[in-house]
Design a protein around this motif. Structure first.
Motif, PDB file in Angstrom:
ATOM      1  N   ASN A 243      10.400  -8.074  -5.423  1.00 46.90           N
ATOM      2  CA  ASN A 243      10.220  -8.854  -4.199  1.00 46.90           C
ATOM      3  C   ASN A 243       9.956  -7.939  -3.006  1.00 46.90           C
ATOM      4  OD1 ASN A 243      10.421 -11.516  -5.088  1.00 46.90           O
ATOM      5  ND2 ASN A 243      12.648 -11.470  -5.081  1.00 46.90           N
ATOM      6  N   GLY A 244      10.603  -6.785  -2.988  1.00 49.83           N
ATOM      7  CA  GLY A 244      10.371  -5.835  -1.903  1.00 49.83           C
ATOM      8  C   GLY A 244       9.069  -5.073  -2.031  1.00 49.83           C
ATOM      9  N   MET A 245       8.560  -4.932  -3.253  1.00 46.61           N
ATOM     10  CA  MET A 245       7.326  -4.180  -3.485  1.00 46.61           C
ATOM     11  C   MET A 245       6.067  -5.025  -3.274  1.00 46.61           C
ATOM     12  SD  MET A 245       8.686  -2.197  -6.900  1.00 46.61           S
ATOM     13  CE  MET A 245       7.229  -1.229  -7.257  1.00 46.61           C
TER      14      MET A 245
ATOM     15  N   ALA B 251       0.810  -1.211   0.000  1.00 48.82           N
ATOM     16  CA  ALA B 251       0.000   0.000   0.000  1.00 48.82           C
ATOM     17  C   ALA B 251       0.845   1.264   0.000  1.00 48.82           C
ATOM     18  CB  ALA B 251      -0.928  -0.005   1.214  1.00 48.82           C
ATOM     19  N   GLU B 252       2.115   1.166   0.455  1.00 51.11           N
ATOM     20  CA  GLU B 252       2.956   2.360   0.530  1.00 51.11           C
ATOM     21  C   GLU B 252       3.491   2.798  -0.839  1.00 51.11           C
ATOM     22  OE1 GLU B 252       4.598  -0.178   4.069  1.00 51.11           O
ATOM     23  OE2 GLU B 252       3.636  -0.563   2.112  1.00 51.11           O
ATOM     24  N   ILE B 253       3.421   1.922  -1.846  1.00 53.87           N
ATOM     25  CA  ILE B 253       3.978   2.246  -3.158  1.00 53.87           C
ATOM     26  C   ILE B 253       3.122   3.318  -3.827  1.00 53.87           C
ATOM     27  CG2 ILE B 253       4.607   1.350  -5.436  1.00 53.87           C
ATOM     28  CD1 ILE B 253       6.329   0.335  -3.097  1.00 53.87           C
ATOM     29  N   THR B 254       3.777   4.348  -4.351  1.00 56.52           N
ATOM     30  CA  THR B 254       3.077   5.445  -5.016  1.00 56.52           C
ATOM     31  C   THR B 254       3.581   5.574  -6.450  1.00 56.52           C
ATOM     32  OG1 THR B 254       4.668   7.195  -4.518  1.00 56.52           O
ATOM     33  CG2 THR B 254       3.070   6.650  -2.795  1.00 56.52           C
ATOM     34  N   PRO B 255       2.812   6.245  -7.324  1.00 52.97           N
ATOM     35  CA  PRO B 255       3.299   6.462  -8.697  1.00 52.97           C
ATOM     36  C   PRO B 255       4.646   7.167  -8.742  1.00 52.97           C
ATOM     37  CG  PRO B 255       0.951   6.949  -8.575  1.00 52.97           C
ATOM     38  CD  PRO B 255       1.422   6.708  -7.157  1.00 52.97           C
TER      39      PRO B 255
ATOM     40  N   ASP C  97       4.470 -10.413   6.439  1.00 53.93           N
ATOM     41  CA  ASP C  97       5.608 -10.079   7.305  1.00 53.93           C
ATOM     42  C   ASP C  97       6.370  -8.837   6.831  1.00 53.93           C
ATOM     43  OD1 ASP C  97       6.574 -11.229   5.008  1.00 53.93           O
ATOM     44  OD2 ASP C  97       8.063 -12.503   6.009  1.00 53.93           O
ATOM     45  N   ASN C  98       5.787  -8.057   5.903  1.00 54.23           N
ATOM     46  CA  ASN C  98       6.456  -6.830   5.469  1.00 54.23           C
ATOM     47  C   ASN C  98       6.677  -5.892   6.652  1.00 54.23           C
ATOM     48  OD1 ASN C  98       4.697  -6.683   2.329  1.00 54.23           O
ATOM     49  ND2 ASN C  98       6.837  -7.177   2.646  1.00 54.23           N
ATOM     50  N   LEU C  99       7.886  -5.381   6.769  1.00 51.71           N
ATOM     51  CA  LEU C  99       8.122  -4.294   7.707  1.00 51.71           C
ATOM     52  C   LEU C  99       7.694  -2.985   7.046  1.00 51.71           C
ATOM     53  CD1 LEU C  99      11.671  -5.265   9.035  1.00 51.71           C
ATOM     54  CD2 LEU C  99       9.458  -5.564  10.186  1.00 51.71           C
ATOM     55  N   PRO C 100       7.149  -2.043   7.792  1.00 51.94           N
ATOM     56  CA  PRO C 100       6.712  -0.783   7.186  1.00 51.94           C
ATOM     57  C   PRO C 100       7.891   0.016   6.650  1.00 51.94           C
ATOM     58  CG  PRO C 100       6.607  -0.649   9.579  1.00 51.94           C
ATOM     59  CD  PRO C 100       6.894  -2.083   9.252  1.00 51.94           C
ATOM     60  N   LEU C 101       7.630   0.743   5.558  1.00 49.94           N
ATOM     61  CA  LEU C 101       8.649   1.634   5.011  1.00 49.94           C
ATOM     62  C   LEU C 101       8.708   2.887   5.880  1.00 49.94           C
ATOM     63  CD1 LEU C 101       7.823   1.353   1.185  1.00 49.94           C
ATOM     64  CD2 LEU C 101       9.482   0.040   2.519  1.00 49.94           C
ATOM     65  N   THR C 102       9.899   3.289   6.251  1.00 52.78           N
ATOM     66  CA  THR C 102      10.034   4.408   7.192  1.00 52.78           C
ATOM     67  C   THR C 102      10.370   5.735   6.512  1.00 52.78           C
ATOM     68  OG1 THR C 102      12.378   3.891   7.538  1.00 52.78           O
ATOM     69  CG2 THR C 102      10.781   2.850   9.021  1.00 52.78           C
TER      70      THR C 102
END
Length: 228
Positions: free
Chosen positions: A193-195, A155-159, A200-205
């Motif tokens: 793989n990271g996207m 969900a954190e991925i943006t255009p 178990d994803n850690l939040p992007l800081t």
């Protein structure tokens, strides 16, 4: 009716090009794509003419300056990118559609230096080119939204993340100085793989750059909204 003047023939002003002129135009465009792709937009129209095997006067008759030639090439590439995005949006698997689009765009920009310069940094830019580049954003937004709604994309991925990712892939390709121009494919796998969304994803800081900053860096002009 003159040969080459049928529907779909290239135009010069309002007149269809003769068949030999149209063939020369396509030969020049192919040559320009190859030399711009290998050396970037710093090459001259004389370089393009030599690669195409035509006289420089022939190039100047079809394309009076490099900006005109770059614009013609970019219009072709934009059509290719839009068709790629449409295929991706029609893919029954939203994640695979997103991956396919990113891989196709990554291949084009990592392996075509001239296209990368136009797309990413507005080299040889003009208002029509800037507006066309901005016109790709709605496709990208739709692909991201679809993959997120399916639960496949974080969900954190943006255009605004995607141009940065593509720039990273291009840098990886250039790092090998031509010895492993395909190395970007390894890094797009790592990035994907990271996207991908996982329990178990850690939040992007660190926040993304945001659309406004990316558009400033890329020199983008969004198409004007149609009047109601």
């Amino acid at each position: 009716m003159a040969e080459g003047s049928g529907a779909g023939a290239p135009l010069e002003g309002d007149r269809p090009l003769r068949r030999d002129a149209a063939l020369n135009r396509e030969k020049i465009l192919r040559a320009a794509r190859e030399v711009f792709g290998q050396y970037g937009l710093g090459v001259t129209l004389d370089d393009v003419a030599r690669h195409a095997g035509v006289g420089v006067g022939t190039v100047y008759r079809r394309f009076p300056d490099k900006e005109t030639l770059v614009r013609a090439l970019f219009e072709q590439d934009l059509g290719i990118r839009q068709k790629s995005a449409e295929r991706a949006l029609a893919h029954p698997d939203p994640w695979q559609g997103f991956v396919d689009f990113l891989m196709e765009m990554g291949a084009d920009l990592a392996e075509n230096r001239g296209l990368h310069e136009v797309m990413m940094f507005g080299s040889h830019s003009s208002e029509p080119i800037e507006t066309a580049r901005g016109g790709m954003l709605p496709f990208l937004e739709a692909l991201i939204r679809r993959a997120q709604e399916s639960g496949d994309l974080r969900a954190e991925i943006t255009p605004s993340d995607i141009p940065v990712v593509v720039q990273m892939l291009s840098a990886a390709s250039q790092f090998t100085q031509g010895r492993r121009s395909d190395i970007w494919r390894r890094y797009v796998e790592i990035l994907l793989n990271g996207m991908r969304q996982r329990p178990d994803n850690l939040p992007l800081t660190t926040p993304s750059l945001g659309d406004e900053m990316v558009e400033q860096v890329m020199g983008l002009v969004r198409p004007a909204a149609a009047e109601e």
